[in-house]
Scaffold this motif. Structure first.
Motif, short mmCIF file in Angstrom:
data_model
loop_
_atom_site.label_atom_id
_atom_site.label_comp_id
_atom_site.label_asym_id
_atom_site.label_seq_id
_atom_site.Cartn_x
_atom_site.Cartn_y
_atom_site.Cartn_z
N ASP A 1 51.58 44.10 41.77
CA ASP A 1 50.95 45.41 41.93
C ASP A 1 50.58 45.69 43.38
OD1 ASP A 1 49.58 47.77 41.70
OD2 ASP A 1 47.84 46.91 40.67
N PRO A 2 51.34 46.53 44.07
CA PRO A 2 51.01 46.84 45.46
C PRO A 2 49.70 47.60 45.61
CG PRO A 2 52.78 48.25 44.69
CD PRO A 2 52.55 47.23 43.62
N GLY A 3 49.23 48.18 44.52
CA GLY A 3 47.96 48.88 44.57
C GLY A 3 46.80 47.95 44.88
N GLU A 4 46.97 46.65 44.63
CA GLU A 4 45.94 45.67 44.97
C GLU A 4 45.82 45.46 46.48
OE1 GLU A 4 46.77 41.95 43.17
OE2 GLU A 4 46.74 42.70 41.10
N ILE A 5 46.84 45.87 47.22
CA ILE A 5 46.95 45.52 48.64
C ILE A 5 46.49 46.64 49.55
CG2 ILE A 5 48.55 44.79 50.44
CD1 ILE A 5 50.35 43.74 48.07
N GLY A 6 46.95 47.85 49.27
CA GLY A 6 46.62 48.98 50.13
C GLY A 6 47.51 49.02 51.37
N PRO A 7 47.25 49.96 52.29
CA PRO A 7 48.10 50.12 53.48
C PRO A 7 48.14 48.86 54.34
CG PRO A 7 46.70 52.05 53.18
CD PRO A 7 46.21 51.02 52.21
N VAL A 8 49.32 48.60 54.89
CA VAL A 8 49.53 47.41 55.71
C VAL A 8 50.11 47.81 57.07
CG1 VAL A 8 49.89 45.93 53.70
CG2 VAL A 8 51.86 47.05 54.77
N ASP A 9 50.15 46.86 57.99
CA ASP A 9 50.77 47.11 59.29
C ASP A 9 52.29 47.12 59.18
OD1 ASP A 9 48.27 47.10 60.78
OD2 ASP A 9 48.23 44.93 60.41
N ILE A 10 52.82 46.16 58.41
CA ILE A 10 54.27 46.00 58.27
C ILE A 10 54.62 45.74 56.81
CG2 ILE A 10 56.26 44.51 58.76
CD1 ILE A 10 55.61 46.14 61.16
N VAL A 11 55.62 46.44 56.32
CA VAL A 11 56.27 46.09 55.05
C VAL A 11 57.59 45.41 55.41
CG1 VAL A 11 57.39 46.94 52.97
CG2 VAL A 11 55.26 47.99 53.73
N PHE A 12 57.76 44.19 54.94
CA PHE A 12 59.05 43.51 55.07
C PHE A 12 59.79 43.73 53.77
CE2 PHE A 12 62.10 40.07 54.77
CZ PHE A 12 62.63 40.01 56.05
N LEU A 13 60.91 44.46 53.85
CA LEU A 13 61.62 44.88 52.65
C LEU A 13 62.75 43.90 52.35
CD1 LEU A 13 61.39 47.26 50.69
CD2 LEU A 13 62.96 48.54 52.15
N GLY A 14 62.56 43.09 51.31
CA GLY A 14 63.55 42.10 50.94
C GLY A 14 64.45 42.52 49.80
N LEU A 15 64.38 43.79 49.41
CA LEU A 15 65.22 44.32 48.33
C LEU A 15 66.64 44.57 48.83
CD1 LEU A 15 62.75 47.04 46.99
CD2 LEU A 15 63.10 44.75 46.02
N LYS A 16 67.59 44.62 47.91
CA LYS A 16 68.93 45.07 48.24
C LYS A 16 68.87 46.56 48.58
CE LYS A 16 71.55 41.35 47.16
NZ LYS A 16 72.54 40.71 48.05
N ALA A 17 69.74 47.01 49.47
CA ALA A 17 69.69 48.40 49.94
C ALA A 17 69.87 49.41 48.81
CB ALA A 17 70.74 48.62 51.02
N TYR A 18 70.66 49.05 47.78
CA TYR A 18 70.88 50.01 46.69
C TYR A 18 69.62 50.21 45.84
CZ TYR A 18 72.02 45.54 44.36
OH TYR A 18 72.00 44.24 43.91
N SER A 19 68.58 49.41 46.07
CA SER A 19 67.33 49.55 45.34
C SER A 19 66.30 50.41 46.07
CB SER A 19 66.70 48.17 45.08
OG SER A 19 67.57 47.33 44.35
N TYR A 20 66.58 50.77 47.31
CA TYR A 20 65.58 51.47 48.12
C TYR A 20 65.13 52.79 47.51
CZ TYR A 20 66.63 48.29 52.06
OH TYR A 20 66.80 47.19 52.86
N ALA A 21 66.07 53.56 47.00
CA ALA A 21 65.72 54.89 46.49
C ALA A 21 64.75 54.83 45.32
CB ALA A 21 66.99 55.65 46.08
N ASP A 22 64.74 53.71 44.60
CA ASP A 22 63.85 53.56 43.43
C ASP A 22 62.59 52.79 43.75
OD1 ASP A 22 65.72 54.87 41.74
OD2 ASP A 22 66.86 53.00 41.53
N ALA A 23 62.37 52.49 45.05
CA ALA A 23 61.25 51.63 45.44
C ALA A 23 59.97 52.40 45.76
CB ALA A 23 61.65 50.78 46.64
#
Length: 322
Positions: A61-83
């Motif tokens: 749950d990213p809601g537990e975290i709140g805004p961050v300085d950096i998001v490191f995106l380890g998803l496959k590119a075809y998943s970005y639109a649904d992220a």
């Protein structure tokens, strides 16, 4: 520095564990048994450079975290639109999204002076679906020179490579890139900040654009493809076409085609990531690795008959499997 790793799989968990080791505040976002293991026992990295263990916060749950300085995106590119639901709680006004993807990124023409500035690459950002989720102003490019795999839930096998080259789309050396580079270095990784990351993108793509789809079509390893006279010539022809497209866009690869080919051939009897995805029944990264280069060839008027042919074959193959 506060970092969230969205898609803390093999690469994501490895980077997250290294950042945690270096003193960053790290939050891993994952799911399933891998998430359960990381919650209970943390992340164990098995590496020829030395094993290590870290226990950053892990959640679904990213809601537990709140805004961050950096998001490191380890998803496959075809998943970005649904992220969107994963990313929205993490993005503040200045948050950088380090997209560790292969191939042509959705932000390619953002901040790039010239006749195509601001143009959308439909193969990777159809109808602006990805830009709507990750506005290009948040994007930080990343070219990964590291190989990892999940050996078991919570256990990452680091195979080789520790370099993660990053860069702003507009070529500036920004404070957020510098800070992230320092955090990665503190964790034992290499993270150079490049003014022209697009040249690095094309350099890596030269191999992927050819070896990956040919491996799917033939079920052959990189070594087998390189050794066969016919496929060797096809790979070289595809690499030359991709290099011409890159040059026409102002980002010629930094080394020769022959040297890039030999570097890939030395990998030997190794299955490409696209072939492994195909055999596992997963979607293929053909959009970023093949369709986008073809789209850019057409845009720039660079003849690319071999890229066009192989792209058509992969498209037909994936349609049959749909």
């Amino acid at each position: 520095m506060k970092v969230a790793v969205v898609g803390a799989g093999a690469i994501g968990a490895y980077v997250g564990a290294a950042l945690d080791r270096g003193g960053a505040e790290v939050h891993l976002i994952a799911r399933g048994k891998h998430l359960e293991a990381m919650r209970e026992r943390g992340v164990t990295v098995l590496s020829p450079r030395g094993d290590f263990h870290a226990k950053p916060h892990a959640t679904a749950d990213p809601g537990e975290i709140g805004p961050v300085d950096i998001v490191f995106l380890g998803l496959k590119a075809y998943s970005y639109a649904d992220a969107g639901p994963l990313l929205k709680p993490l993005l503040g006004p200045g948050t950088g999204v380090v997209a560790a993807q292969n191939g042509i990124p959705w932000w390619y023409f953002y901040g790039l002076p010239g006749p195509y500035e601001g143009r959308r690459v439909e193969a990777v950002d159809p109808g602006g679906a990805v830009s709507a989720v990750i506005p290009p102003a948040h994007a930080i490019g990343c070219v990964v020179y590291s190989s990892t795999e999940i050996e078991s839930p919570g256990v990452i096998r680091h195979v080789e490579g520790t370099r993660f080259s990053i860069g702003e789309p507009d070529g500036t050396i920004s404070g957020r890139c510098t800070a992230f580079s320092q955090a990665m270095t503190a964790g034992g990784l290499k993270c150079p900040v490049e003014k022209n990351l697009r040249s690095d993108i094309w350099l890596k793509l030269l191999g992927n654009v050819a070896f990956n789809p040919i491996s799917v079509l033939t079920r052959a390893t990189m070594g087998e493809i390189a050794a066969h006279p016919g496929t060797r010539e096809l790979v070289l022809a595809m690499m030359r076409e991709a290099a011409e497209v890159a040059a026409s866009l102002g980002s010629p690869p930094k080394i020769s085609i022959e040297r890039r080919f030999e570097g890939a051939a030395k990998v030997g009897d190794h299955k490409t990531s696209m072939l492994m995805d195909y055999e596992a029944g997963k979607p293929l990264e053909s959009g970023t690795l093949l369709k986008a280069p073809v789209e850019l060839a057409r845009l720039t008027g660079v003849p690319a008959p071999n890229l066009e042919m192989v792209a058509a074959l992969i498209d037909l193959l994936t349609r049959q499997g749909a």
